[in-house]
Scaffold this motif. Structure first.
Motif, PDB file in Angstrom:
ATOM      1  N   GLY A 231       0.789  -1.228   0.000  1.00 64.11           N
ATOM      2  CA  GLY A 231       0.000   0.000   0.000  1.00 64.11           C
ATOM      3  C   GLY A 231       0.816   1.271   0.000  1.00 64.11           C
ATOM      4  O   GLY A 231       2.029   1.249  -0.207  1.00 64.11           O
ATOM      5  N   PRO A 232       0.154   2.444   0.237  1.00 62.38           N
ATOM      6  CA  PRO A 232       0.850   3.736   0.234  1.00 62.38           C
ATOM      7  C   PRO A 232       1.993   3.759   1.246  1.00 62.38           C
ATOM      8  O   PRO A 232       1.949   3.068   2.261  1.00 62.38           O
ATOM      9  CB  PRO A 232      -0.252   4.728   0.626  1.00 62.38           C
ATOM     10  CG  PRO A 232      -1.529   4.047   0.289  1.00 62.38           C
ATOM     11  CD  PRO A 232      -1.282   2.589   0.529  1.00 62.38           C
ATOM     12  N   VAL A 233       2.990   4.577   0.959  1.00 59.86           N
ATOM     13  CA  VAL A 233       4.213   4.572   1.757  1.00 59.86           C
ATOM     14  C   VAL A 233       4.346   5.852   2.583  1.00 59.86           C
ATOM     15  O   VAL A 233       3.702   6.862   2.313  1.00 59.86           O
ATOM     16  CB  VAL A 233       5.456   4.396   0.853  1.00 59.86           C
ATOM     17  CG1 VAL A 233       5.365   3.103   0.064  1.00 59.86           C
ATOM     18  CG2 VAL A 233       5.611   5.583  -0.097  1.00 59.86           C
ATOM     19  N   ASP A 234       5.203   5.787   3.594  1.00 59.39           N
ATOM     20  CA  ASP A 234       5.484   6.947   4.432  1.00 59.39           C
ATOM     21  C   ASP A 234       6.556   7.848   3.828  1.00 59.39           C
ATOM     22  O   ASP A 234       6.525   9.070   3.999  1.00 59.39           O
ATOM     23  CB  ASP A 234       5.964   6.494   5.818  1.00 59.39           C
ATOM     24  CG  ASP A 234       4.884   5.768   6.599  1.00 59.39           C
ATOM     25  OD1 ASP A 234       3.838   6.376   6.854  1.00 59.39           O
ATOM     26  OD2 ASP A 234       5.105   4.579   6.934  1.00 59.39           O
ATOM     27  N   LEU A 235       7.518   7.247   3.160  1.00 64.26           N
ATOM     28  CA  LEU A 235       8.653   7.993   2.621  1.00 64.26           C
ATOM     29  C   LEU A 235       9.003   7.499   1.228  1.00 64.26           C
ATOM     30  O   LEU A 235       8.962   6.284   0.971  1.00 64.26           O
ATOM     31  CB  LEU A 235       9.885   7.824   3.508  1.00 64.26           C
ATOM     32  CG  LEU A 235       9.928   8.539   4.852  1.00 64.26           C
ATOM     33  CD1 LEU A 235      10.968   7.884   5.747  1.00 64.26           C
ATOM     34  CD2 LEU A 235      10.275  10.005   4.661  1.00 64.26           C
ATOM     35  N   VAL A 236       9.344   8.431   0.361  1.00 66.40           N
ATOM     36  CA  VAL A 236       9.921   8.099  -0.941  1.00 66.40           C
ATOM     37  C   VAL A 236      11.334   8.672  -0.956  1.00 66.40           C
ATOM     38  O   VAL A 236      11.524   9.875  -0.759  1.00 66.40           O
ATOM     39  CB  VAL A 236       9.109   8.689  -2.111  1.00 66.40           C
ATOM     40  CG1 VAL A 236       9.800   8.374  -3.437  1.00 66.40           C
ATOM     41  CG2 VAL A 236       7.689   8.141  -2.115  1.00 66.40           C
ATOM     42  N   VAL A 237      12.325   7.807  -1.153  1.00 70.12           N
ATOM     43  CA  VAL A 237      13.711   8.262  -1.190  1.00 70.12           C
ATOM     44  C   VAL A 237      14.341   7.847  -2.515  1.00 70.12           C
ATOM     45  O   VAL A 237      13.960   6.824  -3.103  1.00 70.12           O
ATOM     46  CB  VAL A 237      14.541   7.698  -0.012  1.00 70.12           C
ATOM     47  CG1 VAL A 237      13.994   8.176   1.307  1.00 70.12           C
ATOM     48  CG2 VAL A 237      14.594   6.186  -0.060  1.00 70.12           C
ATOM     49  N   SER A 238      15.286   8.642  -2.959  1.00 74.14           N
ATOM     50  CA  SER A 238      15.940   8.324  -4.233  1.00 74.14           C
ATOM     51  C   SER A 238      17.229   9.116  -4.370  1.00 74.14           C
ATOM     52  O   SER A 238      17.336  10.241  -3.879  1.00 74.14           O
ATOM     53  CB  SER A 238      15.013   8.652  -5.411  1.00 74.14           C
ATOM     54  OG  SER A 238      15.622   8.293  -6.640  1.00 74.14           O
TER      55      SER A 238
END
Length: 312
Positions: A231-238
């Motif tokens: 499902g939806p996430v708390d953090l997007v990192v890249s």
């Protein structure tokens, strides 16, 4: 944006590396003669430092020290027992050092030569052409950890926070976060098969495989994002590609000849992948998510716009 790209170009090219060509990098190598009279680790470091300097190899002494230490079973030359500095090496060890040093003369990065590298205290396997994490990538991990510490999910239920990494490469960022956030889970995606395979290997190596979902996925294909697990996430990192396309040929031979161009080339303005991440973030984050701290992160992480987009 131009500043970010120029900073990374300067970082990766390094002093004295600009304008080098692939042909020069390979034509400069010649088989090395037997190392007559050289038997100790200290003597070998000095010898290969001189050879590397003569051939224009960047970080000549550091390269020779890492290679000799690796053959003797240590991470760094300084960590060797002093007795080993002057102890004669075996013929097999001498041959191994010669072979590894010959690869460095072909401008292969030390990380690939050794086959492993430390990142945030973790020993990670490194193989070409998967992108080698830079020191600035460790700064991104530290920034994310600080962000998590300030939010409620840092002490929440198991599986929190849920983190998505876009472009996982070797798995350095994802696995560092998992190791330091024992309740977290990570979805790691990359479009490169070599990167996916290496992240799997490193996750198994560090026994973190139970909390990471590794997916072969091209983030520029929007349909691929409709079936993400958990499902939806708390953090997007890249740590996305952000080199200007026109600057790619000016990168050092270590980068241009060995690392995956797709992990570096950000398009004409260095923004191709970054634009996709920012556009997709509202759909990937939890309902309450927004993009706080984005500008500050881009300005503070030297070496380029390494991205962390947290939900609130």
């Amino acid at each position: 944006m131009e500043l970010w790209g120029r900073m990374l170009w300067a970082l990766l090219s390094g002093p004295g590396r600009r304008g080098s060509t692939l042909g020069w990098a390979f034509s400069s190598w010649q088989p090395q003669p037997p190392l007559a009279g050289l038997s100790s680790a200290t003597e070998l470091v000095s010898h290969w430092t001189r050879v590397f300097e003569k051939r224009g190899i960047p970080e000549a002494r550091e390269s020779s020290e890492y290679i000799v230490a690796h053959v003797l079973g240590a991470k760094t030359f300084q960590s060797l027992r002093p007795a080993l500095w002057t102890q004669p090496l075996t013929s097999q060890q001498l041959q191994c050092i010669r072979e590894l040093s010959s690869r460095r003369l072909q401008r292969m990065p030390v990380q690939y030569i050794l086959g492993e590298w430390d990142f945030q205290g973790l020993s990670l396997r490194m193989v070409p052409p998967v992108f080698i994490p830079r020191p600035e990538t460790e700064e991104l991990v530290e920034w994310v950890l600080e962000e998590v510490a300030q939010r409620s999910y840092a002490v929440g239920s198991p599986g929190s926070p849920l983190i998505l990494e876009v472009g996982c490469g070797s798995g350095a960022i994802s696995l560092s976060l998992l190791s330091q956030l024992p309740q977290s889970r990570v979805i790691a995606v990359d479009k490169g098969e070599a990167a996916i395979s290496l992240t799997h290997e490193n996750a198994q190596r560090l026994q973190l495989q139970d909390r990471i979902w590794i997916i072969h996925l091209d983030m520029t294909s929007e349909r691929s994002w409709t079936h993400l697990p958990w499902g939806p996430v708390d953090l997007v990192v890249s740590n996305p590609p952000y080199i200007f396309h026109q600057d790619m040929e000016q990168l050092a031979p270590e980068i241009r000849s060995y690392e995956d161009p797709a992990a570096l080339d950000g398009g004409e303005e260095g923004m191709d992948i970054i634009t996709h991440i920012l556009a997709l973030a509202p759909r990937l984050l939890k309902d309450s998510g927004h993009l706080p701290g984005q500008e500050a992160d881009q300005q503070n992480c030297s070496g380029g716009p390494q991205t962390s987009t947290p939900s609130s």
